[in-house]
Design a protein around this motif. Structure first.
Motif, PDB file in Angstrom:
ATOM      1  N   THR A 268      56.139  47.302  52.437  1.00  0.00           N
ATOM      2  CA  THR A 268      56.342  48.377  51.357  1.00  0.00           C
ATOM      3  C   THR A 268      56.639  47.746  50.198  1.00  0.00           C
ATOM      4  OG1 THR A 268      55.923  50.893  50.956  1.00  0.00           O
ATOM      5  CG2 THR A 268      57.896  49.654  52.207  1.00  0.00           C
ATOM      6  N   HIS A 269      56.627  48.727  49.156  1.00  0.00           N
ATOM      7  CA  HIS A 269      57.197  48.326  47.899  1.00  0.00           C
ATOM      8  C   HIS A 269      56.878  47.185  47.271  1.00  0.00           C
ATOM      9  CE1 HIS A 269      59.395  52.122  47.891  1.00  0.00           C
ATOM     10  NE2 HIS A 269      59.897  51.795  49.055  1.00  0.00           N
ATOM     11  N   ILE A 270      55.577  46.738  47.217  1.00  0.00           N
ATOM     12  CA  ILE A 270      55.002  45.657  46.710  1.00  0.00           C
ATOM     13  C   ILE A 270      54.077  46.074  45.640  1.00  0.00           C
ATOM     14  CG2 ILE A 270      55.004  44.052  48.625  1.00  0.00           C
ATOM     15  CD1 ILE A 270      52.146  45.058  49.362  1.00  0.00           C
ATOM     16  N   SER A 271      53.631  45.040  44.702  1.00  0.00           N
ATOM     17  CA  SER A 271      52.864  45.071  43.673  1.00  0.00           C
ATOM     18  C   SER A 271      51.435  44.917  44.023  1.00  0.00           C
ATOM     19  CB  SER A 271      53.190  44.161  42.361  1.00  0.00           C
ATOM     20  OG  SER A 271      53.075  42.797  42.603  1.00  0.00           O
ATOM     21  N   SER A 272      50.515  45.149  43.289  1.00  0.00           N
ATOM     22  CA  SER A 272      49.092  44.784  43.262  1.00  0.00           C
ATOM     23  C   SER A 272      49.024  43.138  43.467  1.00  0.00           C
ATOM     24  CB  SER A 272      48.134  45.396  42.257  1.00  0.00           C
ATOM     25  OG  SER A 272      46.876  44.780  42.201  1.00  0.00           O
ATOM     26  N   PHE A 322      45.391  56.651  57.503  1.00  0.00           N
ATOM     27  CA  PHE A 322      46.024  57.290  56.484  1.00  0.00           C
ATOM     28  C   PHE A 322      47.427  57.254  56.875  1.00  0.00           C
ATOM     29  CE2 PHE A 322      41.819  59.076  56.258  1.00  0.00           C
ATOM     30  CZ  PHE A 322      41.853  59.281  55.110  1.00  0.00           C
ATOM     31  N   GLY A 323      48.296  57.458  55.763  1.00  0.00           N
ATOM     32  CA  GLY A 323      50.029  57.537  55.873  1.00  0.00           C
ATOM     33  C   GLY A 323      50.629  56.133  55.831  1.00  0.00           C
ATOM     34  N   ASP A 324      51.967  56.158  56.127  1.00  0.00           N
ATOM     35  CA  ASP A 324      52.819  54.844  56.021  1.00  0.00           C
ATOM     36  C   ASP A 324      52.801  54.421  54.760  1.00  0.00           C
ATOM     37  OD1 ASP A 324      54.126  54.574  58.467  1.00  0.00           O
ATOM     38  OD2 ASP A 324      52.483  53.290  59.325  1.00  0.00           O
ATOM     39  N   CYS A 325      51.887  53.687  54.144  1.00  0.00           N
ATOM     40  CA  CYS A 325      52.079  53.172  52.788  1.00  0.00           C
ATOM     41  C   CYS A 325      50.265  53.158  52.002  1.00  0.00           C
ATOM     42  CB  CYS A 325      52.100  51.420  53.017  1.00  0.00           C
ATOM     43  SG  CYS A 325      53.673  51.122  53.744  1.00  0.00           S
ATOM     44  N   TRP A 326      50.838  53.470  50.791  1.00  0.00           N
ATOM     45  CA  TRP A 326      49.683  53.533  49.762  1.00  0.00           C
ATOM     46  C   TRP A 326      48.725  52.058  49.903  1.00  0.00           C
ATOM     47  CZ3 TRP A 326      47.098  57.573  48.045  1.00  0.00           C
ATOM     48  CH2 TRP A 326      47.821  58.773  47.680  1.00  0.00           C
ATOM     49  N   GLN A 327      47.681  52.282  49.979  1.00  0.00           N
ATOM     50  CA  GLN A 327      46.984  50.803  50.265  1.00  0.00           C
ATOM     51  C   GLN A 327      46.086  50.213  48.974  1.00  0.00           C
ATOM     52  OE1 GLN A 327      44.750  51.480  54.078  1.00  0.00           O
ATOM     53  NE2 GLN A 327      46.357  53.080  54.383  1.00  0.00           N
ATOM     54  N   PHE A 328      46.674  49.139  48.649  1.00  0.00           N
ATOM     55  CA  PHE A 328      46.126  48.545  47.409  1.00  0.00           C
ATOM     56  C   PHE A 328      44.497  48.303  47.680  1.00  0.00           C
ATOM     57  CE2 PHE A 328      50.453  47.728  45.698  1.00  0.00           C
ATOM     58  CZ  PHE A 328      50.197  47.958  44.721  1.00  0.00           C
ATOM     59  N   THR A 329      43.696  48.341  46.631  1.00  0.00           N
ATOM     60  CA  THR A 329      42.248  47.999  46.748  1.00  0.00           C
ATOM     61  C   THR A 329      42.391  47.147  45.763  1.00  0.00           C
ATOM     62  OG1 THR A 329      41.195  49.590  45.199  1.00  0.00           O
ATOM     63  CG2 THR A 329      41.749  50.226  47.434  1.00  0.00           C
ATOM     64  N   ARG A 330      41.034  46.418  45.466  1.00  0.00           N
ATOM     65  CA  ARG A 330      40.780  45.251  44.388  1.00  0.00           C
ATOM     66  C   ARG A 330      39.942  45.943  43.243  1.00  0.00           C
ATOM     67  NH1 ARG A 330      37.055  40.924  47.152  1.00  0.00           N
ATOM     68  NH2 ARG A 330      37.574  39.793  45.315  1.00  0.00           N
ATOM     69  N   TRP A 386      57.590  50.629  42.790  1.00  0.00           N
ATOM     70  CA  TRP A 386      58.460  51.492  43.225  1.00  0.00           C
ATOM     71  C   TRP A 386      58.120  52.740  44.304  1.00  0.00           C
ATOM     72  CZ3 TRP A 386      55.757  53.362  39.659  1.00  0.00           C
ATOM     73  CH2 TRP A 386      55.686  54.719  39.147  1.00  0.00           C
ATOM     74  N   GLN A 387      56.733  52.760  44.313  1.00  0.00           N
ATOM     75  CA  GLN A 387      56.008  53.701  45.221  1.00  0.00           C
ATOM     76  C   GLN A 387      56.000  53.046  46.581  1.00  0.00           C
ATOM     77  OE1 GLN A 387      55.292  56.949  44.460  1.00  0.00           O
ATOM     78  NE2 GLN A 387      56.600  56.673  42.866  1.00  0.00           N
ATOM     79  N   PHE A 388      55.662  53.700  47.475  1.00  0.00           N
ATOM     80  CA  PHE A 388      55.447  53.198  48.954  1.00  0.00           C
ATOM     81  C   PHE A 388      54.157  52.650  49.060  1.00  0.00           C
ATOM     82  CE2 PHE A 388      59.136  56.246  50.123  1.00  0.00           C
ATOM     83  CZ  PHE A 388      59.806  55.390  51.076  1.00  0.00           C
ATOM     84  N   THR A 389      54.010  51.388  48.394  1.00  0.00           N
ATOM     85  CA  THR A 389      52.766  50.521  48.355  1.00  0.00           C
ATOM     86  C   THR A 389      52.599  49.528  49.369  1.00  0.00           C
ATOM     87  OG1 THR A 389      53.754  49.526  46.558  1.00  0.00           O
ATOM     88  CG2 THR A 389      52.371  51.303  46.085  1.00  0.00           C
TER      89      THR A 389
END
Length: 397
Positions: A268-272, A322-330, A386-389
């Motif tokens: 978590t806490h990674i960028s797109s 759902f949950g744990d981390c917000w999941q990046f899409t393209r 800085w979000q849970f990504t």
């Protein structure tokens, strides 16, 4: 409405309870706001859009506070610059809590009015968003302290040991995307419901883990230009990025201070930019937001590791969507066909940010349970982390 309002307001205050007045005042960057400001801004929202506009005879608690605690609503007039919120040594947390109590008492008769139910529901959803922001913003602020002070001095349980990745397969075809009219509350950016054409694809049944991310680092992932989008490669080099935010050696910073990093937990806490580079390295890709939603429509949005109480949020792993981390899409954050922003200040909530950002789906360990759904669209700029990504891989089939 009354019960939901009371639960929401109580959780906000419980999340802020471990903080000192100094903790709640500091602002670590322009993207983040002080915890005290979140306590106040959510109260400003209720006072402005419910009490001021719908309770005859109501007088503002303080005439000068709307200037301090308006966020970005141009229709509500001038406001303090976002980057100056950390300069508000006054009012104190105690004064803001007293304001919250006055607003909570005054609003009671409005909570029974059916005509205000949509606005009250929006207000609760708005405060839930700020509960997550309060947690992620204070984490970033405490991280600036070399001593790594904990917000809660609690040991978090070990993550679920992941199995090999399995795949949710989708045959492609026409899918209906977006919130369905009459199916419950949704933000305006979740509609209108519309059709998209999907090619056959598959979506991983779990998130990428810390251990898998370490393999990416060890294989030179942050040093291999061919893996990165051009803007991402420029960002990595300009910022000297070599690992996710909050990583240091074998540890990572959490709301419980510095802890050993669990290789089985979702990264978590990674960028797109980082998510896209990892997907390329792994021989996969990020899903589109429409692919993600097409799979999510068959899953329980109340399941997974989401926020239930005032406690340290941390990804734990598993196969819930759902949950744990917000999941990046393209997918770029853009309006759906026939989208129209609502009139007035409330119409500024989402639509004016539909430029230069990417869509994330699924909620996180810091998202209040019940807040997200299959159609829910979060959005951030590609460099923000800085979000849970985190990320979930996709592939063509």
């Amino acid at each position: 409405m009354a019960a939901e309002y009371q639960r929401t307001r109580a959780l906000t205050e419980a999340l802020a309870a471990p903080l000192s007045d100094a903790d709640a005042t500091i602002q670590s960057m322009d993207d983040a706001s002080p915890a005290k400001w979140h306590l106040a801004h959510t109260t400003w929202f209720w006072e402005t859009f419910l009490l001021r506009d719908h309770l005859p005879g109501y007088r503002l608690y303080r005439e000068d506070w709307p200037y301090l605690f308006n966020s970005y609503y141009e229709a509500e007039g001038a406001r303090l610059a976002r980057g100056r919120r950390g300069m508000l040594s006054r009012p104190s947390v105690g004064e803001i809590l007293a304001w919250r109590a006055v607003v909570d008492e005054a609003i009671s008769p409005l909570l029974a009015r059916g005509d205000l139910a949509p606005l009250i529901t929006l207000g609760c959803a708005h405060e839930q968003q700020h509960q997550e922001l309060l947690l992620t913003d204070i984490k970033h602020a405490l991280f600036q302290n070399p001593a790594g002070p904990p917000m809660w001095d609690l040991q978090t349980p070990a993550a679920t040991r992941p199995g090999a990745v399995a795949w949710h397969r989708h045959p492609g075809g026409i899918a209906l995307i977006g919130a369905e009219d009459g199916a419950g509350f949704a933000f305006d950016n979740e509609g209108p419901r519309h059709r998209v054409l999907l090619e056959p694809f598959a979506l991983a049944d779990r998130l990428v883990t810390n251990g898998e991310w370490q393999d990416f680092i060890d294989d030179g992932g942050y040093r291999t230009a061919a893996l990165w989008l051009s803007d991402g490669w420029a960002w990595v080099n300009a910022e000297g990025v070599s690992a996710p935010l909050y990583w240091r050696d074998e540890k990572h910073f959490t709301h419980s201070g510095w802890r050993d990093r669990d290789p089985h937990a979702p990264v978590t806490h990674i960028s797109s930019f980082e998510a896209d580079a990892f997907a390329t390295w792994a021989g996969a890709r990020l899903p589109t937001e429409f692919e993600w939603e097409a799979i999510a429509q068959g899953h329980d949005a109340l399941a997974g590791n989401q926020l239930d109480a005032a406690a340290p949020p941390l990804p734990k792993g598993g196969t819930d969507l759902f949950g744990d981390c917000w999941q990046f899409t393209r997918s770029a954050y853009l309006p759906y066909p026939r989208f129209r922003a609502a009139p007035g200040a409330v119409g500024e909530y989402n639509g004016k940010f539909m430029s230069g950002q990417v869509v994330l789906r699924g909620g996180s360990c810091a998202t209040p349970r019940g807040h997200v759904r299959a159609s829910y669209r979060n959005f951030f700029y590609p460099h923000q982390r800085w979000q849970f990504t985190g990320l979930r891989l996709a592939k063509d089939i």
